[in-house]
Design a protein around this motif. Sequence first.
Motif, PDB file in Angstrom:
ATOM      1  N   TYR A 157      -4.435  23.117  -0.223  1.00  0.00           N
ATOM      2  CA  TYR A 157      -3.741  22.169   0.642  1.00  0.00           C
ATOM      3  C   TYR A 157      -3.912  20.741   0.113  1.00  0.00           C
ATOM      4  O   TYR A 157      -4.967  20.387  -0.404  1.00  0.00           O
ATOM      5  N   ALA A 158      -2.871  19.947   0.304  1.00  0.00           N
ATOM      6  CA  ALA A 158      -2.889  18.571  -0.201  1.00  0.00           C
ATOM      7  C   ALA A 158      -3.814  17.692   0.631  1.00  0.00           C
ATOM      8  O   ALA A 158      -3.854  17.800   1.865  1.00  0.00           O
ATOM      9  N   ILE A 159      -4.556  16.818  -0.044  1.00  0.00           N
ATOM     10  CA  ILE A 159      -5.374  15.800   0.600  1.00  0.00           C
ATOM     11  C   ILE A 159      -4.734  14.446   0.290  1.00  0.00           C
ATOM     12  O   ILE A 159      -4.461  14.136  -0.869  1.00  0.00           O
ATOM     13  N   TYR A 160      -4.497  13.646   1.327  1.00  0.00           N
ATOM     14  CA  TYR A 160      -3.852  12.344   1.155  1.00  0.00           C
ATOM     15  C   TYR A 160      -4.829  11.208   1.421  1.00  0.00           C
ATOM     16  O   TYR A 160      -5.770  11.348   2.202  1.00  0.00           O
ATOM     17  N   GLY A 161      -4.577  10.076   0.776  1.00  0.00           N
ATOM     18  CA  GLY A 161      -5.345   8.866   1.007  1.00  0.00           C
ATOM     19  C   GLY A 161      -4.451   7.656   0.860  1.00  0.00           C
ATOM     20  O   GLY A 161      -3.309   7.755   0.379  1.00  0.00           O
ATOM     21  N   VAL A 162      -4.938   6.500   1.277  1.00  0.00           N
ATOM     22  CA  VAL A 162      -4.197   5.244   1.169  1.00  0.00           C
ATOM     23  C   VAL A 162      -4.760   4.444   0.014  1.00  0.00           C
ATOM     24  O   VAL A 162      -5.980   4.316  -0.139  1.00  0.00           O
ATOM     25  N   CYS A 163      -3.889   3.906  -0.825  1.00  0.00           N
ATOM     26  CA  CYS A 163      -4.345   3.081  -1.943  1.00  0.00           C
ATOM     27  C   CYS A 163      -3.323   1.994  -2.213  1.00  0.00           C
ATOM     28  O   CYS A 163      -2.213   2.005  -1.669  1.00  0.00           O
ATOM     29  N   VAL A 203     -12.123  15.178 -21.569  1.00  0.00           N
ATOM     30  CA  VAL A 203     -10.845  15.114 -20.854  1.00  0.00           C
ATOM     31  C   VAL A 203     -11.121  15.216 -19.354  1.00  0.00           C
ATOM     32  O   VAL A 203     -11.508  16.274 -18.857  1.00  0.00           O
ATOM     33  N   PHE A 204     -10.956  14.102 -18.643  1.00  0.00           N
ATOM     34  CA  PHE A 204     -11.147  14.088 -17.192  1.00  0.00           C
ATOM     35  C   PHE A 204      -9.831  14.486 -16.546  1.00  0.00           C
ATOM     36  O   PHE A 204      -8.816  13.797 -16.684  1.00  0.00           O
ATOM     37  N   ASP A 205      -9.816  15.620 -15.834  1.00  0.00           N
ATOM     38  CA  ASP A 205      -8.569  16.190 -15.332  1.00  0.00           C
ATOM     39  C   ASP A 205      -8.542  16.321 -13.818  1.00  0.00           C
ATOM     40  O   ASP A 205      -7.842  17.164 -13.272  1.00  0.00           O
ATOM     41  N   ARG A 206      -9.299  15.463 -13.123  1.00  0.00           N
ATOM     42  CA  ARG A 206      -9.325  15.525 -11.662  1.00  0.00           C
ATOM     43  C   ARG A 206      -8.501  14.397 -11.057  1.00  0.00           C
ATOM     44  O   ARG A 206      -8.171  13.425 -11.724  1.00  0.00           O
ATOM     45  N   PHE A 207      -8.180  14.522  -9.761  1.00  0.00           N
ATOM     46  CA  PHE A 207      -7.512  13.449  -9.046  1.00  0.00           C
ATOM     47  C   PHE A 207      -8.448  12.263  -8.888  1.00  0.00           C
ATOM     48  O   PHE A 207      -9.655  12.418  -8.707  1.00  0.00           O
ATOM     49  N   LEU A 208      -7.866  11.076  -8.936  1.00  0.00           N
ATOM     50  CA  LEU A 208      -8.630   9.887  -8.587  1.00  0.00           C
ATOM     51  C   LEU A 208      -8.819   9.839  -7.078  1.00  0.00           C
ATOM     52  O   LEU A 208      -7.995  10.363  -6.332  1.00  0.00           O
ATOM     53  N   PRO A 209      -9.887   9.180  -6.584  1.00  0.00           N
ATOM     54  CA  PRO A 209     -10.029   8.986  -5.141  1.00  0.00           C
ATOM     55  C   PRO A 209      -8.937   8.077  -4.614  1.00  0.00           C
ATOM     56  O   PRO A 209      -8.201   7.445  -5.378  1.00  0.00           O
ATOM     57  N   ALA A 269       5.288   6.347 -10.406  1.00  0.00           N
ATOM     58  CA  ALA A 269       4.427   6.897  -9.365  1.00  0.00           C
ATOM     59  C   ALA A 269       3.933   8.266  -9.771  1.00  0.00           C
ATOM     60  O   ALA A 269       4.550   8.962 -10.549  1.00  0.00           O
ATOM     61  N   GLY A 270       2.811   8.667  -9.196  1.00  0.00           N
ATOM     62  CA  GLY A 270       2.292   9.992  -9.493  1.00  0.00           C
ATOM     63  C   GLY A 270       0.797   9.965  -9.626  1.00  0.00           C
ATOM     64  O   GLY A 270       0.162   8.916  -9.561  1.00  0.00           O
ATOM     65  N   THR A 271       0.203  11.127  -9.820  1.00  0.00           N
ATOM     66  CA  THR A 271      -1.239  11.209  -9.947  1.00  0.00           C
ATOM     67  C   THR A 271      -1.676  10.961 -11.365  1.00  0.00           C
ATOM     68  O   THR A 271      -0.947  11.230 -12.319  1.00  0.00           O
ATOM     69  N   MET A 272      -2.895  10.416 -11.509  1.00  0.00           N
ATOM     70  CA  MET A 272      -3.430  10.198 -12.840  1.00  0.00           C
ATOM     71  C   MET A 272      -3.766  11.535 -13.490  1.00  0.00           C
ATOM     72  O   MET A 272      -4.258  12.447 -12.852  1.00  0.00           O
ATOM     73  N   LYS A 273      -3.448  11.654 -14.759  1.00  0.00           N
ATOM     74  CA  LYS A 273      -3.827  12.846 -15.496  1.00  0.00           C
ATOM     75  C   LYS A 273      -4.038  12.432 -16.950  1.00  0.00           C
ATOM     76  O   LYS A 273      -3.696  11.328 -17.360  1.00  0.00           O
ATOM     77  N   ASN A 274      -4.633  13.323 -17.719  1.00  0.00           N
ATOM     78  CA  ASN A 274      -4.763  13.103 -19.157  1.00  0.00           C
ATOM     79  C   ASN A 274      -5.621  11.891 -19.500  1.00  0.00           C
ATOM     80  O   ASN A 274      -5.249  11.079 -20.345  1.00  0.00           O
ATOM     81  N   PHE A 313       0.849  -1.191   0.000  1.00  0.00           N
ATOM     82  CA  PHE A 313       0.000   0.000   0.000  1.00  0.00           C
ATOM     83  C   PHE A 313       0.883   1.239   0.000  1.00  0.00           C
ATOM     84  O   PHE A 313       2.062   1.184   0.370  1.00  0.00           O
ATOM     85  N   THR A 314       0.310   2.344  -0.396  1.00  0.00           N
ATOM     86  CA  THR A 314       1.055   3.598  -0.432  1.00  0.00           C
ATOM     87  C   THR A 314       0.170   4.754  -0.008  1.00  0.00           C
ATOM     88  O   THR A 314      -1.057   4.668  -0.110  1.00  0.00           O
ATOM     89  N   VAL A 315       0.786   5.792   0.493  1.00  0.00           N
ATOM     90  CA  VAL A 315       0.083   7.049   0.803  1.00  0.00           C
ATOM     91  C   VAL A 315       0.296   7.967  -0.386  1.00  0.00           C
ATOM     92  O   VAL A 315       1.434   8.213  -0.788  1.00  0.00           O
ATOM     93  N   ARG A 316      -0.796   8.468  -0.928  1.00  0.00           N
ATOM     94  CA  ARG A 316      -0.710   9.242  -2.167  1.00  0.00           C
ATOM     95  C   ARG A 316      -1.615  10.466  -2.085  1.00  0.00           C
ATOM     96  O   ARG A 316      -2.688  10.412  -1.488  1.00  0.00           O
ATOM     97  N   GLN A 317      -1.153  11.561  -2.675  1.00  0.00           N
ATOM     98  CA  GLN A 317      -2.003  12.738  -2.752  1.00  0.00           C
ATOM     99  C   GLN A 317      -3.166  12.440  -3.687  1.00  0.00           C
ATOM    100  O   GLN A 317      -2.981  12.027  -4.819  1.00  0.00           O
ATOM    101  N   THR A 318      -4.379  12.654  -3.198  1.00  0.00           N
ATOM    102  CA  THR A 318      -5.573  12.320  -3.975  1.00  0.00           C
ATOM    103  C   THR A 318      -6.377  13.544  -4.385  1.00  0.00           C
ATOM    104  O   THR A 318      -7.369  13.418  -5.101  1.00  0.00           O
ATOM    105  N   GLY A 319      -5.979  14.718  -3.910  1.00  0.00           N
ATOM    106  CA  GLY A 319      -6.727  15.908  -4.277  1.00  0.00           C
ATOM    107  C   GLY A 319      -6.177  17.134  -3.576  1.00  0.00           C
ATOM    108  O   GLY A 319      -5.133  17.088  -2.908  1.00  0.00           O
ATOM    109  N   MET A 320      -6.886  18.239  -3.746  1.00  0.00           N
ATOM    110  CA  MET A 320      -6.516  19.497  -3.117  1.00  0.00           C
ATOM    111  C   MET A 320      -7.758  20.121  -2.491  1.00  0.00           C
ATOM    112  O   MET A 320      -8.869  19.931  -2.983  1.00  0.00           O
ATOM    113  N   GLU A 321      -7.558  20.841  -1.393  1.00  0.00           N
ATOM    114  CA  GLU A 321      -8.644  21.583  -0.767  1.00  0.00           C
ATOM    115  C   GLU A 321      -8.097  22.944  -0.341  1.00  0.00           C
ATOM    116  O   GLU A 321      -7.219  23.018   0.519  1.00  0.00           O
TER     117      GLU A 321
END
Length: 383
Positions: free
Chosen positions: A232-238, A283-289, A245-250, A221-229
């Motif tokens: 500020y960074a929002i983290y989750g476990v996945c 084009v979906f350009d948001r962070f995955l949960p 590594a990195g966030t999904m984009k494009n 498992f890893t701790v990954r940034q899943t969004g912004m508020e």
Amino acid sequence: MQGTQVKSALIPLDTLREQIAQAIATAKAYDVPSVCVRLGIQQAVADGDEQEAFGSKRMYVRRRILSWDEADLLALAARVLREYASEDLENTVSEMTVHAAHRVSALVRCDVLKALNPLETLFGEMPLIDCLSEVFGTSVIQDDPVGLLGRNSLHGQIIQHCLRNDDWSHEELLRKCGALTCSQTRFFALLTKLLHPMIRRDAEQGELASAIDAALSRDGFTVRQTGMESGYAIYGVCRAQAGVAGTMKNLIFASIGEKPELVFRDAVNNDVEIVRHADKVLVFDRFLPSSGLLLWKDLRDWYAELQGISDPISAKEQLFRRLRQAVLGARSAGEFAVFQGYYERYGGLLGDRLPALIPQVYLHYDPYTRVGRESCEILKKTT
């Protein structure tokens, strides 16, 4: 789960039956038979059903699902949760589905708790009792409703050893709350809470994320940034995935005409630009949960914002028609059958928990720079 500890994903089916029955039992007794019809538990209301339900709503439901197998019970649970809120049932379903295959061991949970000990405070400036109750359930933390246990209750011990005095480590406190035996859903909720910017930010947040990530990596498992508020960074476990590594984009998909032409403007950061036919695709350009799974409701909410649609039902219908148009344009009977069958079969069953089925996904790498492309276009026109 509120008042319930889950030690593994191997949850007895009778636990699932009981929690389904308890959730439905929050309805009025005279409504329970008709609720059971609506949920597919029975075909019709028979004479004497209302009287039986008045005797015990919970037992009324249990008797009718005693022979149901796991698949049917999980499908029923999904329908129940769309009508009745039940933290117990929701956690159990999550344990038996999302978290069934990949588990965090007790050893790794111990390592995670030890990584918390250097923190000055567990939940920053937020009230300790309130935060623990939110994560582990009010009935677990405030476990002495009639005041008979006094200091012997968990609530009393927390006040004595963490608020009046400071002689429990963070690890000891969380062990007492059940962090080693609670559901994995709840354990991840604890970590998400600890990393939320309402609790800690900036360097402290990043350092804790790295420490937890190092411990969880042993179990994949890893701790990954899943969004912004608010910046500020929002983290989750996945689950840790193979590859970069990195966030999904494009995520570029659902063309309704010519295929998009793409170029990488920044190969290191995977920044893509659509240079032709951008109006034909989505084009979906948001962070995955944090689960890494894109749900239908996430796609619907994004599309509603993109198109300025205020009504969720209208957004759902318009998005489905848009995706269906892309599938029809592919002129593939097999693809259309899979797309249509998937949403017809599982759309009503899973509701907001339905994973999005994305049609016509494109990822084309073009090594040319903008100048190179323009030169090639001129060359094509002159030859």
